[in-house]
Design a protein around this motif. Structure first.
Motif, PDB file in Angstrom:
ATOM      1  N   ALA A  50       0.830  -1.201   0.000  1.00 12.78           N
ATOM      2  CA  ALA A  50       0.000   0.000   0.000  1.00 12.78           C
ATOM      3  C   ALA A  50       0.864   1.251   0.000  1.00 12.78           C
ATOM      4  O   ALA A  50       0.588   2.221  -0.732  1.00 12.78           O
ATOM      5  N   ALA A  51       1.908   1.242   0.809  1.00 16.11           N
ATOM      6  CA  ALA A  51       2.816   2.400   0.855  1.00 16.11           C
ATOM      7  C   ALA A  51       3.538   2.577  -0.482  1.00 16.11           C
ATOM      8  O   ALA A  51       3.781   3.709  -0.917  1.00 16.11           O
ATOM      9  N   ARG A  87       2.374   1.759  -3.531  1.00  8.94           N
ATOM     10  CA  ARG A  87       1.448   2.335  -4.519  1.00  8.94           C
ATOM     11  C   ARG A  87       1.172   3.803  -4.239  1.00  8.94           C
ATOM     12  O   ARG A  87       1.054   4.609  -5.172  1.00  8.94           O
ATOM     13  N   LYS A  88       1.070   4.165  -2.981  1.00  9.27           N
ATOM     14  CA  LYS A  88       0.859   5.572  -2.626  1.00  9.27           C
ATOM     15  C   LYS A  88       2.062   6.416  -3.040  1.00  9.27           C
ATOM     16  O   LYS A  88       1.914   7.510  -3.599  1.00  9.27           O
ATOM     17  N   TYR A  89       3.261   5.884  -2.777  1.00  9.47           N
ATOM     18  CA  TYR A  89       4.474   6.607  -3.172  1.00  9.47           C
ATOM     19  C   TYR A  89       4.539   6.758  -4.691  1.00  9.47           C
ATOM     20  O   TYR A  89       4.888   7.824  -5.211  1.00  9.47           O
ATOM     21  N   ILE A 104       2.010   6.852  -6.908  1.00 14.27           N
ATOM     22  CA  ILE A 104       0.976   7.737  -7.454  1.00 14.27           C
ATOM     23  C   ILE A 104       1.160   9.178  -6.999  1.00 14.27           C
ATOM     24  O   ILE A 104       1.034  10.119  -7.793  1.00 14.27           O
ATOM     25  N   ASP A 105       1.467   9.369  -5.718  1.00 15.22           N
ATOM     26  CA  ASP A 105       1.491  10.728  -5.150  1.00 15.22           C
ATOM     27  C   ASP A 105       2.835  11.413  -5.260  1.00 15.22           C
ATOM     28  O   ASP A 105       2.899  12.649  -5.250  1.00 15.22           O
ATOM     29  N   ASP A 106       3.893  10.652  -5.347  1.00 19.70           N
ATOM     30  CA  ASP A 106       5.224  11.254  -5.284  1.00 19.70           C
ATOM     31  C   ASP A 106       6.042  11.018  -6.547  1.00 19.70           C
ATOM     32  O   ASP A 106       6.383  11.947  -7.280  1.00 19.70           O
TER      33      ASP A 106
END
Length: 582
Positions: free
Chosen positions: A386-387, A389-391, A393-395
């Protein structure tokens, strides 16, 4: 100019027939004679392993501030002492690389008489049967060869819709693209090792969607049609399977050549922390250097884990198999030619990690890398899917100016190039890349897998199922030798049984096998690999634990096998060509 393979290097578009990959003429490099190659004896190979191990130990000592053998030799030279023959290990390693033949060659070991493959300096193009030739038009073209793509119009023509496509459609589209007009006027798969230009474009356009899963699927479909006794369909599917493997090897050849060249730069400099002195160069060269370094890190990190497991788990009863399955089995030799203890592996791993870290922290070496390669480095620092995929997409994607969809496709294409490398030492890095793109795909359309019913299905009515069977192995075959530990393996005599040869050796089968130097034994020496004899009047029944209720000698596999007399040895395969339809 920065080139990214998802943007399809503009330079490659203008090459022959619109194909993104063009086969170049081979290098004009002289090869060694058979006599010179035959000089590579066991002793020479052992010496090479010892030299390699000494270079690793020197690098470890240097990192720990200890005086190395090389330092001692320098002191000796400065004091006026005579120079040693092996003063410069880097030059020695480079000389060994230069001494290789142009292409891999079959040689015969002087002591054993066994045939061996002598690795060449250059990668073989399986189509032209010549050395891979990197483009003479400059580094941008070589980068396009390393990460090949197709022009937008070709991609639009051949790219399949992953949301709806099924395996039968994929197979038929692949078959149509790979087929050409044959000499007899029919249409079909060209004889090996020729390939079609249309097939090349189709595979490049869908490289990330085919790859290893398509290789396995075509193999299963070949076996299934043979089991169903459709001999013509089985041979047609087998021809498509082999053609696809040829396409994969041809496409990945420049990548493998660039990595092999990088090994020649990085390998002899292991432990040298002046990375810029040997790892700088054009972008494609620096990417190759990084992949070698990163592969080295992944390889030795796995060795550390294996060594830790082995040292914490002594080989007691019940754990022997699990321990034998971990690490390099050469550690059990009387004089192991490898580093395998936890201390040794940890020291080498730490040095590899340090070298890779210095490379990544140098903007001159790493700053202009493609997003996929940079993401490999950054993503391995993130814990949890999860971390990650967040990294992404967002970063990562906003900073790099790339969409998550394009990044996922790029990682799959990168994986496919790595998947065609040799397993040792690149399997560990390849597995990491595969884990990354699988984690990236969770919750997206890319997670769909139409191959699953064919490859991960135990249902006998499944589309990829075929019935395996046991064989009538020869009396002295290694299979029957291993079956001896089971109680219910048996031989049934259909007619007059063969007369067994008598032997004066009282040690039974094992005694005769390992009774070296016994001059009193009589009768001919029996080989474990002898062909079955008396097949017409004997039937061997495999033990139940191995037979598992399967039928015996169905015979369908032999119908699609190439007869042994038609096998082509290394160096005897005729050259093929890329066929362009008018």
């Amino acid at each position: 100019m920065k080139i990214h393979y998802l943007l399809f290097a503009t330079a490659a578009f203008q090459l022959e027939s619109g194909s993104a990959f063009v086969t170049m003429p081979s290098r004009n490099v002289p090869t060694l004679s058979t006599t010179e190659l035959a000089g590579k004896t066991r002793k020479a190979r052992r010496m090479q392993k010892v030299e390699k191990q000494n270079r690793l130990i020197d690098a470890i000592d240097d990192a720990n501030g200890k005086e190395t053998k090389k330092d001692k030799k320098k002191k000796k030279r400065s004091s006026g002492g005579p120079p040693d023959d092996d003063d410069d290990s880097t030059n020695d390693a480079q000389a060994q690389m230069e001494a290789r033949p142009d292409l891999s060659t079959m040689i015969v070991d002087e002591e054993t008489g066994f045939e061996l493959i002598q690795q060449g300096k250059n990668v073989l193009d399986v189509v032209t049967r010549k050395a891979v030739k990197l483009s003479d038009r400059g580094p941008d073209y070589r980068l396009a060869q390393m990460f090949p793509g197709v022009p937008p119009e070709v991609r639009e023509k051949h790219r399949v819709d992953w949301n709806t496509v099924e395996v039968p459609e994929l197979v038929e589209k692949l078959r149509a693209a790979c087929s050409v007009k044959l000499e007899d006027g029919t249409t079909g798969i060209p004889p090996r090792p020729s390939i079609s230009n249309e097939g090349l474009d189709f595979v490049l356009a869908n490289r990330d969607l085919l790859g290893r899963r398509m290789k396995k699927t075509l193999g299963r479909l070949t076996m299934r049609t043979a089991w169903l006794e459709d001999e013509k369909a089985a041979k047609d599917m087998d021809a498509l399977w082999m053609n696809f493997l040829t396409l994969e090897n041809h496409i990945s050849a420049p990548f493998r050549q660039i990595i092999q060249d990088a090994e020649g730069r990085v390998g002899p400099n292991f432990g040298n922390l002046e990375l810029k002195s040997y790892s700088d160069g054009d972008l494609y060269e620096r990417i190759g250097n990084y992949i070698v370094l990163k592969g080295m890190v992944a390889h030795w990190e796995k060795k550390v884990v294996d060594a830790d497991f082995i040292e914490k788990n002594p080989p007691v009863e019940g754990k022997r198999v699990s321990i034998l399955a971990r690490g390099d089995p050469k550690r059990d030799l009387p004089e192991p030619p490898i580093l395998f203890t936890l201390k040794e592996c940890t020291q080498v791993c730490a040095m590899a990690q340090q070298m890779c870290q210095i490379f990544v922290e140098s903007d001159e070496l790493f700053a202009d890398f493609p997003p996929e390669v940079v993401f490999l480095e950054e993503a391995l620092k993130v814990k949890g899917g999860a971390a990650l995929r967040k990294y992404m997409i967002d970063d990562f994607c906003p900073k790099r100016g790339i969409t998550p969809e394009a990044l996922r496709e790029g990682m799959r294409r990168f994986f496919q190039q790595l998947e065609n490398m040799q397993k040792d030492p690149y399997a560990d890095l390849t597995n990491k890349v595969e884990s990354l793109f699988r984690a990236m795909a969770i919750g997206t359309d890319d997670q769909r897998n139409p191959y699953e019913p064919y490859l991960c299905n135990l249902d006998k009515n499944g589309p990829g199922y075929f019935q395996t069977y046991t064989f009538n192995h020869g009396k002295q075959s290694i299979v029957r030798f291993l079956d001896n530990k089971y109680e219910n393996g048996k031989i049934e005599f259909i007619g007059q049984p063969e007369k067994e040869e008598e032997s004066s050796n009282d040690g039974g089968f094992l005694g005769g096998l390992f009774d070296f130097g016994n001059e009193n034994k009589s009768g001919p020496v029996k080989s474990l690999r002898s062909e079955p004899t008396g097949v017409e009047n004997t039937l061997y029944t495999a033990p139940d634990v191995r037979g598992m209720g399967r039928p015996h000698e169905l015979g369908w596999l032999e119908k699609i096998e190439t007869p042994e007399e038609d096998w082509l040895r290394l160096g005897q395969v005729p050259a093929g060509r890329i066929i362009t339809e008018d």
